[in-house]
Design a protein around this motif. Structure first.
Motif, mmCIF file in Angstrom:
data_model
loop_
_atom_site.group_PDB
_atom_site.id
_atom_site.type_symbol
_atom_site.label_atom_id
_atom_site.label_comp_id
_atom_site.label_asym_id
_atom_site.label_seq_id
_atom_site.Cartn_x
_atom_site.Cartn_y
_atom_site.Cartn_z
ATOM 1 N N ILE A 242 32.414 9.156 37.042
ATOM 2 C CA ILE A 242 33.445 8.791 37.750
ATOM 3 C C ILE A 242 34.187 9.797 38.628
ATOM 4 C CG2 ILE A 242 36.120 8.465 37.106
ATOM 5 C CD1 ILE A 242 34.343 6.046 36.319
ATOM 6 N N ASN A 243 33.961 10.817 38.416
ATOM 7 C CA ASN A 243 33.950 12.204 39.258
ATOM 8 C C ASN A 243 33.367 12.109 40.493
ATOM 9 O OD1 ASN A 243 35.782 14.755 39.175
ATOM 10 N ND2 ASN A 243 33.687 15.129 40.109
ATOM 11 N N MET A 244 32.148 11.576 40.478
ATOM 12 C CA MET A 244 31.368 11.519 41.823
ATOM 13 C C MET A 244 32.073 10.348 42.714
ATOM 14 S SD MET A 244 27.396 11.219 40.231
ATOM 15 C CE MET A 244 26.839 10.518 41.673
ATOM 16 N N ALA A 245 32.510 9.221 41.997
ATOM 17 C CA ALA A 245 32.980 8.056 42.889
ATOM 18 C C ALA A 245 34.562 8.741 43.678
ATOM 19 C CB ALA A 245 33.548 6.886 42.005
ATOM 20 N N MET A 246 35.312 9.446 42.885
ATOM 21 C CA MET A 246 36.549 9.974 43.115
ATOM 22 C C MET A 246 36.409 10.918 44.222
ATOM 23 S SD MET A 246 38.672 12.750 42.820
ATOM 24 C CE MET A 246 38.344 13.443 41.134
ATOM 25 N N CYS A 247 35.460 11.966 44.053
ATOM 26 C CA CYS A 247 35.254 12.961 44.922
ATOM 27 C C CYS A 247 34.413 12.387 46.176
ATOM 28 C CB CYS A 247 34.385 14.183 44.504
ATOM 29 S SG CYS A 247 35.247 14.857 43.191
ATOM 30 N N GLY A 248 33.688 11.544 46.177
ATOM 31 C CA GLY A 248 32.877 10.790 47.265
ATOM 32 C C GLY A 248 33.948 10.311 48.306
ATOM 33 N N ILE A 249 34.710 9.507 47.647
ATOM 34 C CA ILE A 249 36.142 8.720 48.528
ATOM 35 C C ILE A 249 36.867 10.066 49.237
ATOM 36 C CG2 ILE A 249 37.985 7.405 48.565
ATOM 37 C CD1 ILE A 249 36.477 5.680 46.221
ATOM 38 N N MET A 250 37.216 10.927 48.168
ATOM 39 C CA MET A 250 38.157 11.983 48.831
ATOM 40 C C MET A 250 37.491 12.921 50.204
ATOM 41 S SD MET A 250 40.361 14.869 46.640
ATOM 42 C CE MET A 250 39.033 15.149 45.623
ATOM 43 N N THR A 251 36.145 13.271 49.779
ATOM 44 C CA THR A 251 35.312 13.863 50.859
ATOM 45 C C THR A 251 35.370 13.033 52.177
ATOM 46 O OG1 THR A 251 34.053 14.808 49.278
ATOM 47 C CG2 THR A 251 33.241 14.817 51.508
ATOM 48 N N ALA A 252 35.101 11.647 52.351
ATOM 49 C CA ALA A 252 35.098 10.925 53.458
ATOM 50 C C ALA A 252 36.360 10.855 53.857
ATOM 51 C CB ALA A 252 34.613 9.503 52.931
ATOM 52 N N ALA A 253 37.570 10.928 52.946
ATOM 53 C CA ALA A 253 38.827 10.720 53.458
ATOM 54 C C ALA A 253 39.419 12.192 54.082
ATOM 55 C CB ALA A 253 39.861 10.582 52.340
ATOM 56 N N SER A 254 38.728 13.068 53.770
ATOM 57 C CA SER A 254 39.020 14.244 54.445
ATOM 58 C C SER A 254 38.491 14.408 55.828
ATOM 59 C CB SER A 254 38.434 15.605 53.796
ATOM 60 O OG SER A 254 38.947 15.679 52.458
ATOM 61 N N VAL A 255 37.301 13.797 55.971
ATOM 62 C CA VAL A 255 36.607 13.710 57.381
ATOM 63 C C VAL A 255 37.393 12.887 58.322
ATOM 64 C CG1 VAL A 255 34.533 13.125 58.855
ATOM 65 C CG2 VAL A 255 34.212 14.308 56.466
ATOM 66 N N VAL A 256 38.065 11.449 57.785
ATOM 67 C CA VAL A 256 38.749 10.613 58.442
ATOM 68 C C VAL A 256 40.056 11.447 58.698
ATOM 69 C CG1 VAL A 256 39.986 8.573 58.507
ATOM 70 C CG2 VAL A 256 37.449 8.732 57.554
ATOM 71 N N ALA A 257 40.726 12.039 57.905
ATOM 72 C CA ALA A 257 42.076 12.635 58.028
ATOM 73 C C ALA A 257 41.886 13.678 58.981
ATOM 74 C CB ALA A 257 42.525 13.197 56.825
ATOM 75 N N GLY A 258 40.776 14.719 59.248
ATOM 76 C CA GLY A 258 40.790 15.402 60.421
ATOM 77 C C GLY A 258 40.689 14.956 61.768
ATOM 78 N N ARG A 259 40.146 13.664 61.842
ATOM 79 C CA ARG A 259 40.266 12.819 63.299
ATOM 80 C C ARG A 259 41.552 12.039 63.382
ATOM 81 N NH1 ARG A 259 35.342 12.642 65.330
ATOM 82 N NH2 ARG A 259 33.511 12.957 64.063
ATOM 83 N N MET A 260 42.217 11.571 62.292
ATOM 84 C CA MET A 260 43.501 10.825 62.395
ATOM 85 C C MET A 260 44.840 11.629 62.735
ATOM 86 S SD MET A 260 42.961 7.647 59.721
ATOM 87 C CE MET A 260 44.589 7.122 60.115
ATOM 88 N N MET A 261 44.536 12.798 61.808
ATOM 89 C CA MET A 261 45.945 13.583 61.890
ATOM 90 C C MET A 261 45.750 14.785 62.820
ATOM 91 S SD MET A 261 47.152 11.887 59.557
ATOM 92 C CE MET A 261 48.864 12.600 59.481
ATOM 93 N N GLY A 262 44.962 14.865 63.901
ATOM 94 C CA GLY A 262 44.815 15.857 64.702
ATOM 95 C C GLY A 262 45.912 16.202 65.826
ATOM 96 N N GLN A 263 46.516 14.851 66.152
ATOM 97 C CA GLN A 263 47.623 14.918 67.091
ATOM 98 C C GLN A 263 48.892 15.030 66.591
ATOM 99 O OE1 GLN A 263 46.369 15.236 70.057
ATOM 100 N NE2 GLN A 263 44.585 15.073 69.179
ATOM 101 N N CYS A 264 48.921 14.832 65.085
ATOM 102 C CA CYS A 264 50.321 15.174 64.365
ATOM 103 C C CYS A 264 50.911 16.673 64.545
ATOM 104 C CB CYS A 264 50.324 14.828 62.928
ATOM 105 S SG CYS A 264 50.432 12.918 62.664
ATOM 106 N N THR A 265 52.263 16.734 64.814
ATOM 107 C CA THR A 265 52.921 17.874 65.105
ATOM 108 C C THR A 265 54.219 17.824 64.591
ATOM 109 O OG1 THR A 265 53.441 17.316 67.437
ATOM 110 C CG2 THR A 265 51.565 18.615 67.177
ATOM 111 N N GLY A 266 54.845 19.105 64.273
ATOM 112 C CA GLY A 266 56.156 19.112 64.085
ATOM 113 C C GLY A 266 56.711 18.266 62.919
ATOM 114 N N GLY A 267 57.910 17.471 63.389
ATOM 115 C CA GLY A 267 58.211 16.947 62.278
ATOM 116 C C GLY A 267 57.359 15.549 61.760
ATOM 117 N N GLU A 268 56.742 15.143 62.520
ATOM 118 C CA GLU A 268 55.984 14.155 62.268
ATOM 119 C C GLU A 268 54.781 14.483 61.213
ATOM 120 O OE1 GLU A 268 54.007 10.260 62.475
ATOM 121 O OE2 GLU A 268 55.896 10.966 63.017
#
Length: 407
Positions: free
Chosen positions: A260-286
């Motif tokens: 169960i932990n493998m499934a959860m952490c696998g999704i979380m790791t992939a989400a971290s990579v995606v988040a780095g690309r998606m949130m790179g332009q977020c600044t300030g109040g956003e």
């Protein structure tokens, strides 16, 4: 400096810091909750669940002290020597932990887990390296990759335990020792030697006067600290007690918890990579607005586990990593940019310290609440993350004049 090699070394050390913290998670619940007496769960005739809670809390106590001191110390004495010393020292801590488990010595196990946590508080140095050497969107992506490595450690540690425990209780820790030694060698190659420090104060004076908690003297870092502390209480309640919930609700053993932990952490790791690309332009109040929504996502996932239904809880456990990954990918770059004048080691040290404090707090509170019902711990954590999201939205409105127009 080779930035790719630097990022690789930082990610590997980050991975191994959480591997060390999470490695015993699938091992401990069966030892303390199975009903079979042993030297660990019968110590001083205390309730096994209370001993379990203390065993969970002691490693984060070490992490807390390490995260508070190591980041600021690296601002003064250099990242390289501290990373190398803590990596090899943590390897020795794993050896002592394995010995304590073989001997079924609860006091020695507590000492070993504390010492290992102290040295594995070097995650703040890894984040400081990236925050210091990268800027802008590259910094966001770099921090997200390091966060992904931290998250991956929650997968690798329990998976390593689940897959190797059948060969003997020492084997998972032996594998972690080898990995830490190799990571230390890579760090030695990746990080250039730094000029000798001109610091004339003693190590004790530096540790006493320049620890990460000194940032709490300043208004905005203090506000972020309390918001993150509440949000991380939800995360900590989830990490620490969902394995016990699985044992009680579904009679899961170490191997099934690891899956169960493998499934959860696998999704979380992939989400971290995606988040780095998606949130790179977020600044300030956003950034604060998005962080508030992600905190609410964490609260929802933890609350679904607290409901107690096995299948709903399994779905929530698996998907928990998505809001958690995006929350960190949003808040950390914002803090690195806004509080850079305080030193990246101190800034990242405070954020690591906050998580450790939340982990300790929920372990101690949970050690009492599980005597009533494990789901109660999860409900308290969900409520804390819910408040954090609400406070982030309010803080965003308070900072509106400084951050620019917000919707």
């Amino acid at each position: 400096m080779n930035h790719l090699l630097l990022l690789t070394a930082a990610c590997l050390l980050a991975l191994l810091s959480t591997v060390g913290a999470s490695l015993p998670y699938p091992i401990l619940p069966p030892l303390f909750a199975s009903g079979a007496a042993n030297g660990l769960n019968a110590f001083m005739d205390l309730p096994p669940k209370l001993l379990f809670g203390i065993a969970l809390a002691i490693n984060p106590v070490g992490l807390l002290i390490g995260a508070t001191l190591l980041g600021p110390l690296s601002d003064r004495y250099g990242r390289r020597p501290l990373l190398l010393g803590t990596a090899f020292g943590a390897a020795a801590g794993h050896a002592l932990t394995a010995f304590a488990l073989v001997q079924e010595s609860y006091p020695l196990f507590i000492v070993a887990r504390f010492a290992t946590g102290l040295l594995e508080g070097n995650g703040s140095i890894c984040r400081a390296l990236i925050a210091e050497k990268f800027t802008g969107a590259e910094r966001t992506r770099g921090l997200s990759l390091v966060n992904g490595a931290f998250h991956l450690g929650w997968l690798v540690g329990p998976m390593l335990a689940g897959l190797t425990l059948g060969f003997g209780i020492v084997v998972p820790f032996a594998a972690a020792i080898v990995a830490l030694v190799l990571a230390g060698v890579l760090a030695a190659l990746a990080l250039p030697r730094e000029p000798a420090s001109l610091e004339t104060s003693s190590l004790w004076q530096v540790a006493r006067h320049r620890h990460a908690l000194n940032l709490l003297r300043h208004g905005e870092p203090r506000t972020l600290f309390f918001i993150q502390l509440a949000g991380f209480c939800g995360v900590a309640a989830f990490y620490e007690f969902y394995p016990l919930w699985l044992v009680e609700e579904g009679q899961y053993d170490a191997a099934r918890i690891a899956l169960i932990n493998m499934a959860m952490c696998g999704i979380m790791t992939a989400a971290s990579v995606v988040a780095g690309r998606m949130m790179g332009q977020c600044t300030g109040g956003e950034s604060l607005r998005m962080a508030g929504w992600f905190a609410w996502g964490i609260a929802l996932a933890v609350a679904c586990v607290a409901v107690g239904n096995l299948w709903l809880g399994l779905a929530a456990i698996t998907l928990f990593g998505i809001p958690n990954a995006f929350f960190n990918a949003t808040v950390q770059p914002w803090a690195a940019e806004r509080f850079a004048e305080h030193g990246q080691g101190a800034v990242m040290g405070l954020m690591s310290t906050t998580f450790c404090l939340a982990t300790i707090l929920m372990a101690l509170v949970g050690a009492v609440l599980v005597l009533i019902d494990t789901r109660l711990v999860l409900a308290v954590g969900a409520a804390a993350s819910l408040w954090a999201g609400w406070r982030l939205h309010g803080w965003r409105r308070e900072l509106a004049p400084a951050l620019g127009t917000i919707r």
